[in-house]
Scaffold this motif. Structure first.
Motif, PDB file in Angstrom:
ATOM      1  N   LYS A  68       0.831  -1.193   0.000  1.00 53.51           N
ATOM      2  CA  LYS A  68       0.000   0.000   0.000  1.00 53.51           C
ATOM      3  C   LYS A  68       0.874   1.255   0.000  1.00 53.51           C
ATOM      4  N   MET A  69       0.600   2.113  -0.974  1.00 52.78           N
ATOM      5  CA  MET A  69       1.331   3.367  -1.126  1.00 52.78           C
ATOM      6  C   MET A  69       0.387   4.532  -0.839  1.00 52.78           C
ATOM      7  N   THR A  70       0.941   5.636  -0.335  1.00 49.93           N
ATOM      8  CA  THR A  70       0.153   6.828  -0.019  1.00 49.93           C
ATOM      9  C   THR A  70       0.274   7.848  -1.138  1.00 49.93           C
ATOM     10  N   TYR A  71      -0.878   8.343  -1.584  1.00 56.87           N
ATOM     11  CA  TYR A  71      -0.921   9.346  -2.644  1.00 56.87           C
ATOM     12  C   TYR A  71      -1.749  10.547  -2.185  1.00 56.87           C
ATOM     13  N   THR A  72      -1.499  11.685  -2.819  1.00 58.56           N
ATOM     14  CA  THR A  72      -2.266  12.896  -2.526  1.00 58.56           C
ATOM     15  C   THR A  72      -3.402  13.034  -3.531  1.00 58.56           C
ATOM     16  N   ALA A  73      -4.576  13.383  -3.043  1.00 56.75           N
ATOM     17  CA  ALA A  73      -5.745  13.559  -3.903  1.00 56.75           C
ATOM     18  C   ALA A  73      -6.281  14.972  -3.779  1.00 56.75           C
ATOM     19  N   GLU A  74      -6.706  15.522  -4.891  1.00 54.89           N
ATOM     20  CA  GLU A  74      -7.368  16.821  -4.906  1.00 54.89           C
ATOM     21  C   GLU A  74      -8.867  16.605  -4.763  1.00 54.89           C
ATOM     22  N   ILE A  75      -9.431  17.113  -3.674  1.00 51.59           N
ATOM     23  CA  ILE A  75     -10.869  16.977  -3.438  1.00 51.59           C
ATOM     24  C   ILE A  75     -11.633  18.051  -4.207  1.00 51.59           C
ATOM     25  N   ALA A  76     -11.124  19.272  -4.189  1.00 53.13           N
ATOM     26  CA  ALA A  76     -11.780  20.379  -4.885  1.00 53.13           C
ATOM     27  C   ALA A  76     -10.749  21.459  -5.173  1.00 53.13           C
ATOM     28  N   LYS A  77     -11.026  22.255  -6.208  1.00 54.84           N
ATOM     29  CA  LYS A  77     -10.173  23.380  -6.572  1.00 54.84           C
ATOM     30  C   LYS A  77     -11.042  24.629  -6.699  1.00 54.84           C
ATOM     31  N   TYR A  78     -10.567  25.715  -6.098  1.00 48.09           N
ATOM     32  CA  TYR A  78     -11.330  26.958  -6.093  1.00 48.09           C
ATOM     33  C   TYR A  78     -10.461  28.077  -6.673  1.00 48.09           C
ATOM     34  N   HIS A  79     -10.999  28.801  -7.636  1.00 47.84           N
ATOM     35  CA  HIS A  79     -10.318  29.967  -8.199  1.00 47.84           C
ATOM     36  C   HIS A  79     -10.844  31.198  -7.487  1.00 47.84           C
ATOM     37  N   ILE A  80      -9.982  31.933  -6.785  1.00 52.42           N
ATOM     38  CA  ILE A  80     -10.487  33.026  -5.944  1.00 52.42           C
ATOM     39  C   ILE A  80     -10.226  34.416  -6.522  1.00 52.42           C
ATOM     40  N   THR A  81      -9.342  34.531  -7.537  1.00 52.58           N
ATOM     41  CA  THR A  81      -9.169  35.834  -8.172  1.00 52.58           C
ATOM     42  C   THR A  81      -8.436  35.675  -9.497  1.00 52.58           C
ATOM     43  N   ASP A  82      -8.643  36.640 -10.403  1.00 49.26           N
ATOM     44  CA  ASP A  82      -7.928  36.656 -11.675  1.00 49.26           C
ATOM     45  C   ASP A  82      -6.522  37.221 -11.474  1.00 49.26           C
ATOM     46  N   GLY A  83      -5.765  37.250 -12.562  1.00 52.19           N
ATOM     47  CA  GLY A  83      -4.389  37.707 -12.486  1.00 52.19           C
ATOM     48  C   GLY A  83      -4.259  39.206 -12.234  1.00 52.19           C
ATOM     49  N   PHE A  84      -3.084  39.595 -11.731  1.00 53.14           N
ATOM     50  CA  PHE A  84      -2.802  41.005 -11.464  1.00 53.14           C
ATOM     51  C   PHE A  84      -1.287  41.195 -11.392  1.00 53.14           C
ATOM     52  N   LEU A  85      -0.875  42.445 -11.438  1.00 51.50           N
ATOM     53  CA  LEU A  85       0.542  42.783 -11.339  1.00 51.50           C
ATOM     54  C   LEU A  85       0.875  43.129  -9.891  1.00 51.50           C
ATOM     55  N   LEU A  86       1.868  42.447  -9.355  1.00 44.15           N
ATOM     56  CA  LEU A  86       2.286  42.672  -7.971  1.00 44.15           C
ATOM     57  C   LEU A  86       3.646  43.361  -7.974  1.00 44.15           C
ATOM     58  N   ARG A  87       3.678  44.572  -7.456  1.00 42.25           N
ATOM     59  CA  ARG A  87       4.917  45.346  -7.448  1.00 42.25           C
ATOM     60  C   ARG A  87       5.768  44.997  -6.227  1.00 42.25           C
ATOM     61  N   PRO A  88       7.057  45.298  -6.269  1.00 42.12           N
ATOM     62  CA  PRO A  88       7.944  44.973  -5.143  1.00 42.12           C
ATOM     63  C   PRO A  88       7.435  45.576  -3.833  1.00 42.12           C
ATOM     64  N   GLY A  89       7.368  44.745  -2.813  1.00 47.73           N
ATOM     65  CA  GLY A  89       6.981  45.195  -1.478  1.00 47.73           C
ATOM     66  C   GLY A  89       5.494  45.403  -1.272  1.00 47.73           C
ATOM     67  N   ASP A  90       4.682  45.341  -2.331  1.00 51.90           N
ATOM     68  CA  ASP A  90       3.233  45.513  -2.172  1.00 51.90           C
ATOM     69  C   ASP A  90       2.646  44.340  -1.387  1.00 51.90           C
ATOM     70  N   SER A  91       1.554  44.599  -0.708  1.00 43.86           N
ATOM     71  CA  SER A  91       0.830  43.529  -0.018  1.00 43.86           C
ATOM     72  C   SER A  91      -0.659  43.729  -0.251  1.00 43.86           C
ATOM     73  N   MET A  92      -1.383  42.642  -0.268  1.00 44.82           N
ATOM     74  CA  MET A  92      -2.828  42.708  -0.452  1.00 44.82           C
ATOM     75  C   MET A  92      -3.474  41.510   0.223  1.00 44.82           C
ATOM     76  N   GLU A  93      -4.752  41.668   0.566  1.00 48.54           N
ATOM     77  CA  GLU A  93      -5.511  40.593   1.190  1.00 48.54           C
ATOM     78  C   GLU A  93      -6.747  40.297   0.349  1.00 48.54           C
ATOM     79  N   ILE A  94      -6.951  39.009   0.057  1.00 46.63           N
ATOM     80  CA  ILE A  94      -8.077  38.599  -0.776  1.00 46.63           C
ATOM     81  C   ILE A  94      -8.947  37.641   0.030  1.00 46.63           C
ATOM     82  N   PRO A  95     -10.145  38.053   0.421  1.00 50.61           N
ATOM     83  CA  PRO A  95     -11.034  37.159   1.164  1.00 50.61           C
ATOM     84  C   PRO A  95     -11.634  36.091   0.251  1.00 50.61           C
ATOM     85  N   PHE A  96     -11.965  34.957   0.825  1.00 48.41           N
ATOM     86  CA  PHE A  96     -12.583  33.883   0.040  1.00 48.41           C
ATOM     87  C   PHE A  96     -13.511  33.067   0.933  1.00 48.41           C
TER      88      PHE A  96
END
Length: 258
Positions: A68-96
């Protein structure tokens, strides 16, 4: 921007980081898990393709040698935001808010379930963050568990087993293995139960393993004829009547196969 910094960022050094904070870590299937993904910019400007959250667990699968071998399974996948440009040192919080699927396994015994948050960064190692959560039984499953307890079944083991033939989105099923201690102690070796929530109802898959009695019983055990497989759906109305009512129904059902 130096080439050296680009090279370092491509292997994760000085790159953006993600840290997920969950409002709570205990949830039942069908409920919502809320949190915030905190994104911290690195030493250079980076294009974030998207932010995604996975719900993951582990399961067991036998190899060609029976190990018996142990494997990882994906139960669900959630997309919480589209792409964006992140500048050096910037921070942001995205609720989900993530709805936990009804088929998500419970974290009984040693079954791990975790939330994994990742950033999709072009030409770089995607940073990830992992947070363990606890998935507990909802009221319907708790009612049946209470009924089995009243019948004297003791929970011995809980495992996620590879089962691609089952009609479900996950490559495994969660097996609850019980041993009888009172009512069925002389009739059964064990009882395996799979729980499948169906909205307001609960479907059960039972593997009833009879105890060998006499020469016929020993023959059935050798031939693999000592096990019965039963599927039954308990309506929500019956479940709401309580574990004692369900206990009587399960006792009658299991007795037919002893």
């Amino acid at each position: 921007m130096s080439i050296f910094k680009k090279v370092l960022a491509s292997v994760g050094i000085g790159s953006a980081k993600v840290d997920t904070k969950l409002e709570h870590t205990q949830v039942s299937p069908g409920e919502t898990l809320s949190g915030v993904a905190h994104i911290q910019g690195g030493q250079l400007e980076q294009q974030i393709g998207s932010i995604y959250v996975y719900l993951k667990t582990e399961y067991l699968q036998e190899d060609d040698n029976g190990k018996k071998m142990t494997y990882t399974a994906e139960i669900a996948k959630y997309h919480i935001t589209d792409g964006f440009l992140l500048r050096p040192g910037d921070s942001m919080e995205i609720p989900f808010a993530l709805e936990i699927p009804e088929y998500a396994p419970l974290t009984h015994r040693n079954t791990p379930v975790w939330v994994e948050t990742g950033l999709d960064i072009d030409r770089a190692i995607d940073p990830t963050d992992r947070d363990e959560i606890e998935i507990v039984a909802g009221p319907n499953v708790l009612t049946v568990m209470g009924a089995l307890d009243e019948l004297g079944f003791r929970l011995r083991e809980v495992t996620n087993e590879y089962a691609p033939s089952f009609d479900g989105p996950a490559p495994f099923v969660q097996e609850f293995e019980y041993v009888p201690t009172t009512h069925f102690r002389r009739a059964l070796d064990e009882l395996e139960v799979l729980y499948f929530p169906r909205g307001d109802d609960l479907e059960l898959f039972l593997q009833i393993d009879r105890r060998a009695r006499g020469s016929r019983g020993r023959y059935e055990e050798r031939m693999g004829l000592d096990e019965s497989f039963v599927r039954v759906t308990i309506p929500g109305g019956e479940l709401r009547r309580g574990s004692s009512v369900v206990c009587g129904q399960l006792q009658e059902l299991i007795s037919r196969y002893c």
